[in-house]
Design a protein around this motif. Structure first.
Motif, short mmCIF file in Angstrom:
data_model
loop_
_atom_site.label_atom_id
_atom_site.label_comp_id
_atom_site.label_asym_id
_atom_site.label_seq_id
_atom_site.Cartn_x
_atom_site.Cartn_y
_atom_site.Cartn_z
N LEU A 55 0.84 -1.20 0.00
CA LEU A 55 0.00 0.00 0.00
C LEU A 55 0.88 1.25 0.00
N PRO A 56 0.38 2.35 -0.56
CA PRO A 56 1.20 3.56 -0.64
C PRO A 56 1.49 4.16 0.74
N GLU A 57 2.58 4.90 0.81
CA GLU A 57 2.95 5.59 2.05
C GLU A 57 1.81 6.51 2.48
N GLY A 58 1.51 6.53 3.75
CA GLY A 58 0.44 7.37 4.26
C GLY A 58 -0.92 6.70 4.28
N ALA A 59 -1.03 5.52 3.69
CA ALA A 59 -2.31 4.80 3.69
C ALA A 59 -2.49 4.15 5.05
N SER A 60 -3.73 4.12 5.53
CA SER A 60 -4.02 3.45 6.79
C SER A 60 -4.63 2.07 6.55
N GLY A 61 -4.96 1.77 5.31
CA GLY A 61 -5.56 0.49 4.93
C GLY A 61 -6.22 0.64 3.58
N ALA A 62 -7.08 -0.32 3.24
CA ALA A 62 -7.75 -0.28 1.94
C ALA A 62 -8.96 -1.18 1.95
N ALA A 63 -9.81 -0.97 0.96
CA ALA A 63 -10.94 -1.86 0.69
C ALA A 63 -10.73 -2.43 -0.70
N LEU A 64 -10.89 -3.73 -0.83
CA LEU A 64 -10.70 -4.40 -2.11
C LEU A 64 -12.02 -5.05 -2.53
N MET A 65 -12.50 -4.71 -3.73
CA MET A 65 -13.67 -5.38 -4.29
C MET A 65 -13.14 -6.57 -5.07
N CYS A 66 -13.56 -7.76 -4.65
CA CYS A 66 -13.04 -8.99 -5.25
C CYS A 66 -14.17 -9.85 -5.81
N TYR A 67 -13.84 -10.63 -6.83
CA TYR A 67 -14.72 -11.65 -7.36
C TYR A 67 -13.98 -12.97 -7.15
#
Length: 109
Positions: free
Chosen positions: A25-37
């Motif tokens: 993940l990029p610097e400064g990111a606290s997390g992410a949401a991933l849409m997956c199939y």
């Protein structure tokens, strides 16, 4: 006598991830949401496979929300465009997990 093969379906999953060293993940990111199939005989299998794949990519999976199969989503009135259908078809054909969209979370400064 072998058991008959159960048909696979593609499930739409929203996966929330937190930070972990080496997660990409990029610097400064606290997390992410991933849409997956994800392909699976049932949603539980699709979730297990998705979590396993993301862990091999050093992702810190926090939560997985399932939105069902294509048919279930259509019955609920979801608008599913041709690109999304093509990704679902690919996940089924390849018996795979496809990350279709990533939304990066950042801490408020």
């Amino acid at each position: 006598m072998s058991k008959p093969k159960r048909p696979h379906h593609v499930f739409t999953l929203l996966v929330e991830i937190g930070r972990k060293s080496g997660d990409g993940l990029p610097e400064g990111a606290s997390g992410a949401a991933l849409m997956c199939y994800a392909s699976g005989v049932d949603e539980e299998e699709a979730v297990r496979e998705t979590v396993a794949v993301l862990k091999t990519a050093d992702m810190n999976v926090l939560e997985v929300t399932g939105y069902g199969t294509l048919e279930e989503r259509e019955a609920e009135g979801h608008d599913i465009d041709a690109d999304e259908r093509a990704l679902m078809d690919r996940a089924l054909a390849e018996n795979s997990v496809i990350v279709a969209q990533t939304t990066i979370f950042r801490e408020d400064e």
